[in-house]
Design a protein around this motif. Structure first.
Motif, PDB file in Angstrom:
ATOM      1  N   SER A 112       9.261 -28.058 -64.174  1.00  0.00           N
ATOM      2  CA  SER A 112       9.316 -26.591 -64.191  1.00  0.00           C
ATOM      3  C   SER A 112      10.608 -26.087 -63.561  1.00  0.00           C
ATOM      4  O   SER A 112      11.274 -25.205 -64.107  1.00  0.00           O
ATOM      5  CB  SER A 112       8.113 -25.999 -63.456  1.00  0.00           C
ATOM      6  OG  SER A 112       6.918 -26.320 -64.123  1.00  0.00           O
ATOM      7  N   TYR A 113      10.963 -26.658 -62.414  1.00  0.00           N
ATOM      8  CA  TYR A 113      12.220 -26.259 -61.780  1.00  0.00           C
ATOM      9  C   TYR A 113      13.409 -26.584 -62.681  1.00  0.00           C
ATOM     10  O   TYR A 113      14.325 -25.771 -62.841  1.00  0.00           O
ATOM     11  CB  TYR A 113      12.397 -26.947 -60.426  1.00  0.00           C
ATOM     12  CG  TYR A 113      11.623 -26.316 -59.304  1.00  0.00           C
ATOM     13  CD1 TYR A 113      11.800 -24.975 -58.972  1.00  0.00           C
ATOM     14  CD2 TYR A 113      10.724 -27.058 -58.553  1.00  0.00           C
ATOM     15  CE1 TYR A 113      11.093 -24.395 -57.928  1.00  0.00           C
ATOM     16  CE2 TYR A 113      10.017 -26.489 -57.505  1.00  0.00           C
ATOM     17  CZ  TYR A 113      10.207 -25.150 -57.205  1.00  0.00           C
ATOM     18  OH  TYR A 113       9.506 -24.578 -56.171  1.00  0.00           O
ATOM     19  N   MET A 114      13.414 -27.748 -63.279  1.00  0.00           N
ATOM     20  CA  MET A 114      14.538 -28.142 -64.126  1.00  0.00           C
ATOM     21  C   MET A 114      14.664 -27.235 -65.349  1.00  0.00           C
ATOM     22  O   MET A 114      15.779 -26.871 -65.734  1.00  0.00           O
ATOM     23  CB  MET A 114      14.424 -29.607 -64.531  1.00  0.00           C
ATOM     24  CG  MET A 114      14.725 -30.537 -63.408  1.00  0.00           C
ATOM     25  SD  MET A 114      14.743 -32.241 -63.983  1.00  0.00           S
ATOM     26  CE  MET A 114      15.063 -33.099 -62.464  1.00  0.00           C
ATOM     27  N   LYS A 115      13.564 -26.862 -65.973  1.00  0.00           N
ATOM     28  CA  LYS A 115      13.615 -25.948 -67.118  1.00  0.00           C
ATOM     29  C   LYS A 115      14.212 -24.614 -66.715  1.00  0.00           C
ATOM     30  O   LYS A 115      15.057 -24.057 -67.420  1.00  0.00           O
ATOM     31  CB  LYS A 115      12.217 -25.731 -67.700  1.00  0.00           C
ATOM     32  CG  LYS A 115      11.688 -26.899 -68.478  1.00  0.00           C
ATOM     33  CD  LYS A 115      10.261 -26.639 -68.953  1.00  0.00           C
ATOM     34  CE  LYS A 115       9.647 -27.911 -69.512  1.00  0.00           C
ATOM     35  NZ  LYS A 115       8.218 -27.737 -69.838  1.00  0.00           N
ATOM     36  N   ASN A 116      13.792 -24.101 -65.572  1.00  0.00           N
ATOM     37  CA  ASN A 116      14.290 -22.823 -65.096  1.00  0.00           C
ATOM     38  C   ASN A 116      15.776 -22.895 -64.746  1.00  0.00           C
ATOM     39  O   ASN A 116      16.561 -22.017 -65.122  1.00  0.00           O
ATOM     40  CB  ASN A 116      13.462 -22.368 -63.883  1.00  0.00           C
ATOM     41  CG  ASN A 116      13.766 -20.952 -63.486  1.00  0.00           C
ATOM     42  OD1 ASN A 116      14.631 -20.733 -62.642  1.00  0.00           O
ATOM     43  ND2 ASN A 116      13.064 -20.012 -64.074  1.00  0.00           N
ATOM     44  N   LEU A 117      16.168 -23.950 -64.044  1.00  0.00           N
ATOM     45  CA  LEU A 117      17.579 -24.111 -63.676  1.00  0.00           C
ATOM     46  C   LEU A 117      18.444 -24.341 -64.909  1.00  0.00           C
ATOM     47  O   LEU A 117      19.569 -23.812 -64.994  1.00  0.00           O
ATOM     48  CB  LEU A 117      17.746 -25.256 -62.678  1.00  0.00           C
ATOM     49  CG  LEU A 117      17.075 -25.053 -61.313  1.00  0.00           C
ATOM     50  CD1 LEU A 117      17.219 -26.313 -60.466  1.00  0.00           C
ATOM     51  CD2 LEU A 117      17.633 -23.842 -60.598  1.00  0.00           C
ATOM     52  N   LEU A 118      17.935 -25.086 -65.886  1.00  0.00           N
ATOM     53  CA  LEU A 118      18.677 -25.300 -67.127  1.00  0.00           C
ATOM     54  C   LEU A 118      18.931 -23.980 -67.837  1.00  0.00           C
ATOM     55  O   LEU A 118      20.053 -23.722 -68.303  1.00  0.00           O
ATOM     56  CB  LEU A 118      17.922 -26.259 -68.047  1.00  0.00           C
ATOM     57  CG  LEU A 118      18.508 -26.460 -69.440  1.00  0.00           C
ATOM     58  CD1 LEU A 118      19.940 -26.983 -69.378  1.00  0.00           C
ATOM     59  CD2 LEU A 118      17.616 -27.395 -70.254  1.00  0.00           C
ATOM     60  N   ALA A 119      17.926 -23.135 -67.921  1.00  0.00           N
ATOM     61  CA  ALA A 119      18.106 -21.831 -68.567  1.00  0.00           C
ATOM     62  C   ALA A 119      19.197 -21.023 -67.864  1.00  0.00           C
ATOM     63  O   ALA A 119      20.006 -20.355 -68.521  1.00  0.00           O
ATOM     64  CB  ALA A 119      16.787 -21.067 -68.583  1.00  0.00           C
ATOM     65  N   ASP A 120      19.248 -21.106 -66.551  1.00  0.00           N
ATOM     66  CA  ASP A 120      20.278 -20.376 -65.805  1.00  0.00           C
ATOM     67  C   ASP A 120      21.666 -20.968 -66.031  1.00  0.00           C
ATOM     68  O   ASP A 120      22.643 -20.227 -66.209  1.00  0.00           O
ATOM     69  CB  ASP A 120      19.949 -20.368 -64.311  1.00  0.00           C
ATOM     70  CG  ASP A 120      18.761 -19.480 -63.985  1.00  0.00           C
ATOM     71  OD1 ASP A 120      18.336 -18.684 -64.846  1.00  0.00           O
ATOM     72  OD2 ASP A 120      18.251 -19.585 -62.852  1.00  0.00           O
ATOM     73  N   HIS A 121      21.781 -22.282 -66.023  1.00  0.00           N
ATOM     74  CA  HIS A 121      23.083 -22.909 -66.305  1.00  0.00           C
ATOM     75  C   HIS A 121      23.544 -22.529 -67.711  1.00  0.00           C
ATOM     76  O   HIS A 121      24.720 -22.194 -67.914  1.00  0.00           O
ATOM     77  CB  HIS A 121      23.009 -24.433 -66.153  1.00  0.00           C
ATOM     78  CG  HIS A 121      23.080 -24.893 -64.741  1.00  0.00           C
ATOM     79  ND1 HIS A 121      24.260 -25.057 -64.063  1.00  0.00           N
ATOM     80  CD2 HIS A 121      22.095 -25.225 -63.859  1.00  0.00           C
ATOM     81  CE1 HIS A 121      24.023 -25.472 -62.832  1.00  0.00           C
ATOM     82  NE2 HIS A 121      22.709 -25.583 -62.683  1.00  0.00           N
ATOM     83  N   ASP A 122      22.627 -22.565 -68.682  1.00  0.00           N
ATOM     84  CA  ASP A 122      22.990 -22.188 -70.052  1.00  0.00           C
ATOM     85  C   ASP A 122      23.456 -20.737 -70.114  1.00  0.00           C
ATOM     86  O   ASP A 122      24.444 -20.422 -70.789  1.00  0.00           O
ATOM     87  CB  ASP A 122      21.803 -22.402 -71.001  1.00  0.00           C
ATOM     88  CG  ASP A 122      21.574 -23.868 -71.356  1.00  0.00           C
ATOM     89  OD1 ASP A 122      22.461 -24.705 -71.103  1.00  0.00           O
ATOM     90  OD2 ASP A 122      20.488 -24.160 -71.906  1.00  0.00           O
ATOM     91  N   ALA A 123      22.772 -19.842 -69.412  1.00  0.00           N
ATOM     92  CA  ALA A 123      23.159 -18.423 -69.405  1.00  0.00           C
ATOM     93  C   ALA A 123      24.552 -18.245 -68.801  1.00  0.00           C
ATOM     94  O   ALA A 123      25.363 -17.450 -69.299  1.00  0.00           O
ATOM     95  CB  ALA A 123      22.128 -17.594 -68.648  1.00  0.00           C
ATOM     96  N   ILE A 124      24.845 -18.984 -67.744  1.00  0.00           N
ATOM     97  CA  ILE A 124      26.170 -18.897 -67.130  1.00  0.00           C
ATOM     98  C   ILE A 124      27.233 -19.453 -68.070  1.00  0.00           C
ATOM     99  O   ILE A 124      28.332 -18.895 -68.177  1.00  0.00           O
ATOM    100  CB  ILE A 124      26.184 -19.595 -65.752  1.00  0.00           C
ATOM    101  CG1 ILE A 124      25.349 -18.779 -64.760  1.00  0.00           C
ATOM    102  CG2 ILE A 124      27.610 -19.782 -65.244  1.00  0.00           C
ATOM    103  CD1 ILE A 124      25.145 -19.449 -63.411  1.00  0.00           C
ATOM    104  N   ILE A 125      26.930 -20.522 -68.775  1.00  0.00           N
ATOM    105  CA  ILE A 125      27.882 -21.086 -69.746  1.00  0.00           C
ATOM    106  C   ILE A 125      28.223 -20.045 -70.812  1.00  0.00           C
ATOM    107  O   ILE A 125      29.401 -19.838 -71.135  1.00  0.00           O
ATOM    108  CB  ILE A 125      27.315 -22.369 -70.397  1.00  0.00           C
ATOM    109  CG1 ILE A 125      27.232 -23.498 -69.366  1.00  0.00           C
ATOM    110  CG2 ILE A 125      28.145 -22.789 -71.610  1.00  0.00           C
ATOM    111  CD1 ILE A 125      26.371 -24.683 -69.793  1.00  0.00           C
TER     112      ILE A 125
END
Length: 168
Positions: A112-125
């Motif tokens: 769950s944490y990884m999915k959430n953090l991945l979405a944030d990294h993708d948004a920043i990219i």
């Protein structure tokens, strides 16, 4: 850019960019700083609160990520200062500037944490790509900031790849 910060622009940095150009760059970097800080905080939260059979491994990995992000936050703030602007530095400012959501899904497992953090990294990219294009179209000679954002985008892409690979 908030009125408080517009009134606090430092003495003009005589670096070959006009005040208008540095203001355009600052208006891009301020939300980026807020995004990076919020991502840092969310990664710290994951480090502190993750639970499950993979606790130790993921706890250590999240520590590596938040340590990297701590440096990124400092670098983005310093880039603003190099351009002759002050960096926003309050939670109120960050929450008004960020593109990210402060909320997670409330679960404390690593996936769950990884999915959430991945979405944030993708948004920043995505945001970094938009900034790089904008610099190319609107801020001639801002090579330092453009290069910095490109390198930062590549760093986020690497982290996103690692998170995405773990989720498969």
């Amino acid at each position: 850019m908030g009125e408080q910060l517009k009134n606090k622009i430092m003495a003009k940095a005589d670096i070959g960019l006009t005040p208008k150009q540095t203001e355009i760059l600052a208006e891009m970097l301020e939300p980026l700083l807020a995004d990076e800080f919020l991502l840092y905080l969310k990664t710290r939260n994951a480090h502190w609160n993750v639970e499950g059979p993979d606790f130790h491994t993921v706890h250590v990995y999240f520590e590596q990520l938040y340590t990297e992000l701590e440096n990124v936050v400092d670098e983005v703030a310093e880039r603003l200062r190099k351009l002759g602007h002050y960096a926003p530095a309050t939670m109120k400012q960050y929450l008004s500037l960020t593109h990210l959501s402060e909320q997670g899904d409330g679960k404390n497992d690593s996936l769950s944490y990884m999915k959430n953090l991945l979405a944030d990294h993708d948004a920043i990219i995505v945001y970094l790509r938009e900034c790089i294009v904008k610099i190319g179209n609107e801020v001639e000679f801002a090579y330092g900031t453009s290069d910095y954002l490109t390198t930062l985008m590549e760093q986020h892409e690497t982290t996103a790849w690692m998170l995405r690979s773990h989720l498969k």
